[in-house]
Design an enzyme around this catalytic site. Structure first.
Site, mmCIF file in Angstrom:
data_model
loop_
_atom_site.group_PDB
_atom_site.id
_atom_site.type_symbol
_atom_site.label_atom_id
_atom_site.label_comp_id
_atom_site.label_asym_id
_atom_site.label_seq_id
_atom_site.Cartn_x
_atom_site.Cartn_y
_atom_site.Cartn_z
ATOM 1 N N ARG A 77 0.910 -1.083 -0.074
ATOM 2 C CA ARG A 77 -0.177 -0.070 0.009
ATOM 3 C C ARG A 77 0.738 1.297 -0.155
ATOM 4 N NH1 ARG A 77 -2.404 2.960 4.534
ATOM 5 N NH2 ARG A 77 -4.049 4.317 3.716
ATOM 6 N N HIS A 121 -2.758 10.827 0.332
ATOM 7 C CA HIS A 121 -2.108 10.827 1.626
ATOM 8 C C HIS A 121 -1.497 11.959 1.971
ATOM 9 C CE1 HIS A 121 -0.749 7.277 4.572
ATOM 10 N NE2 HIS A 121 -0.454 8.743 5.367
ATOM 11 N N TYR A 297 -4.484 2.238 15.707
ATOM 12 C CA TYR A 297 -3.337 2.247 16.404
ATOM 13 C C TYR A 297 -3.839 2.083 17.980
ATOM 14 C CZ TYR A 297 -1.041 3.485 12.231
ATOM 15 O OH TYR A 297 -0.390 3.600 11.194
ATOM 16 N N GLU A 372 -3.697 0.080 7.911
ATOM 17 C CA GLU A 372 -2.545 0.373 8.835
ATOM 18 C C GLU A 372 -2.764 -0.133 10.363
ATOM 19 O OE1 GLU A 372 -1.659 4.408 8.968
ATOM 20 O OE2 GLU A 372 -1.858 4.636 6.849
HETATM 21 O O1 IFM Z 1 2.629 7.672 9.941
HETATM 22 C C1 IFM Z 1 1.004 7.746 10.179
HETATM 23 C C2 IFM Z 1 0.357 7.634 8.632
HETATM 24 O O2 IFM Z 1 1.026 8.382 7.812
HETATM 25 C C3 IFM Z 1 -1.077 7.715 8.716
HETATM 26 N N1 IFM Z 1 -1.487 6.900 9.941
HETATM 27 C C4 IFM Z 1 -0.856 6.977 11.076
HETATM 28 C C5 IFM Z 1 0.637 6.734 11.058
HETATM 29 C C6 IFM Z 1 1.397 6.978 12.421
HETATM 30 O O3 IFM Z 1 1.083 7.882 12.806
#
Ligand code: IFM
Length: 472
Positions: A77, A121, A297, A372
């Site tokens: 990705r 992004h 996260y 992510e």
């Molecule tokens: O690095 C970032 C990414 O660009 C977008 N999502 C969270 C990640 C960690 O902060």
């Protein structure tokens, strides 16, 4: 932890984003994005860094693809830098910029790695910010044009398209809180930005389908918030519900149901009259999606501040705007409890299970992808030349187990992308935070194996979670 098996066709991948890894910010006709401008602002980036060189992936993509092939991942990705494709305000195509992504895509395919391309992004061309940025409606139309150009050129080879990555960050960190580019603190503008990002997504999906065919796989990636009430009081539950509306439903509602929750308008009535929302917009935004990307996260605990009442319109508009959450002045985030990652974020794998299941319950037909997940820790290179990042391995193991639990309970999750392939430019934190499965020596650009990369390699090869600690 008992090993968990995943389906043979489950897509294991790694993720990056253009500005965080590419460098080469003036190569082949690229012009500045809002992040180039923001990084030059004194104090904006913790270590004064920028994406000017980053991991030099623009030149080293073949080496990084070789690493991915060694890892065994099935998908990469990456994001496409808009200012490489349309570097000037008249929107003229820059063929040299497009050619780079064409080569990258071909090289991935040659290694059997599926290209998963994000169109946005966060690197808005600076000329579009100068014309008003995301709070300006025309930016959405310009995004549609850009999406058409890219999909026309790469549509035969991209496996899955993602229109936007984490519009929450673009709208609220960029225009409400100012911690991210373009660094504006203007809550009414942030709400307009949120709507125009939704509109951009809808126009982008239509452009992709028009150019790449109706069977093109389209998606968007959201960083949906997992919010827990500090107590079970009605007030704290209301705080959660309000934050969920402005953090999650503002995207999910129009994207998946073609409507905004009316309470969003009342929650933010002292901030904006929403006159940027026009007839027909919701139909443009509500486009069929092949899957929803979810980034996760950590979670947050929140409460209602005792006795706090929302300001009136004149009060709200007569003082500086504060914080990332428009309209949420009466709500407060509690400090996270440990063990924390180097970002200061909590570790709450159960939040991932809950999030995936809650989305699944609301939209049972919708396929999901964890686009992510990962963690920053203060890595050290050991005498043997490796990085023994036990904490990251434990974090990954716990979150992939949480993902497995969601799937076992019925969530149709088709893939997982570790953030990130390599250490990179972590936005306002510069190079002070390391998320990679591979370390990067930013003096030499050497890629360094971490134990987490070995662990992920074993997972990807077998489809089964290895022990988090080899002694287990
Ligand atoms: O690095 C970032 C990414 O660009 C977008 N999502 C969270 C990640 C960690 O902060």
């Amino acid at each position: 932890m008992t090993p968990r098996s995943f389906p043979a066709d489950f897509v294991w991948g790694t993720a990056t984003a253009a500005y965080q890894v590419e460098g080469a910010t003036t190569a082949d006709g690229r012009t500045p994005s809002i992040w180039d401008t923001f990084c030059a602002r004194p104090g904006a980036i913790a270590d004064g860094g920028s994406g000017q060189v980053a991991c030099d992936q623009y030149h080293r993509y073949l080496d990084d693809i070789a690493l991915m092939a060694e890892l065994g991942v099935k998908a990469y990705r990456f994001s496409i830098a808009w200012p490489r494709i349309q570097p000037t305000a008249d929107g003229t195509l820059n063929q040299a910029g497009l050619d780079h992504y064409s080569r990258l895509t071909d090289a991935l395919l040659a290694h059997g790695i599926a290209p998963v391309a994000t169109l946005y992004h966060w690197d808005l061309p600076q000329y579009l910010e100068d014309a008003g940025g995301w709070p300006a409606r025309d930016t959405a139309a310009r995004f549609g044009d850009y999406a058409a150009v890219v999909a026309g050129a790469l549509g035969d080879r991209i496996d899955t398209w993602t229109t936007l990555n984490e519009p929450w960050c673009s709208a609220y960190l960029g225009y409400a809180d100012g911690e991210h580019a373009p660094g504006r603190r203007d809550h009414p503008a942030a709400l307009a930005a949120a709507h125009h990002l939704n509109l951009a997504h809808g126009l982008g999906v239509q452009a992709i389908r028009a150019q790449a065919g109706g069977t093109a796989r389209t998606s968007i990636t959201l960083n949906l918030q997992v919010l827990r009430p500090a107590t079970d009081s009605a007030a704290d539950q209301r705080a959660v519900a309000q934050l969920e509306r402005i953090g999650n439903d503002i995207w999910l509602g129009p994207l998946l149901d073609g409507r905004y929750d009316e309470r969003l308008f009342s929650d933010t009535a002292h901030v904006s009259d929403w006159s940027f929302l026009r007839d027909g917009d919701l139909a443009q935004i509500h486009q069929p999606l092949s899957l929803l990307g979810i980034n996760y996260y950590s979670s947050s605990t929140v409460r209602q501040r005792a006795g706090a009442v929302p300001p009136t319109w004149p009060e709200a508009h007569s003082r500086p705007w504060r914080g990332a959450w428009p309209g949420c002045e009466t709500v407060e985030f509690l400090p996270p409890t440990g063990p924390l990652t180097a970002m200061g974020w909590n570790q709450d794998p159960s939040g991932l299970t809950e999030l995936l299941l809650s989305v699944h319950r609301r939209w049972p037909e919708l396929e999901l992808m964890v686009t992510e997940n990962g963690s920053a820790f203060d890595d050290q290179v050991a005498d043997d030349g490796s990085i023994h990042d036990r904490e990251r391995v434990a974090y990954l193991a716990a979150h992939i187990e949480a993902l497995g639990q969601a799937m076992a309970a019925g969530a149709p999750v088709r893939g997982y992308f570790a953030w990130s392939l390599i250490d990179n430019f972590e936005w306002a934190c510069g190079y002070t935070k390391r998320f990679g499965l591979f370390g990067v020596d930013f003096q030499t650009q050497a890629r360094i194996w971490k134990d987490s990369a070995r662990w992920y390699q074993a997972l990807v090869r077998t489809g089964q979670t290895p022990a988090a600690d080899p002694a287990d």
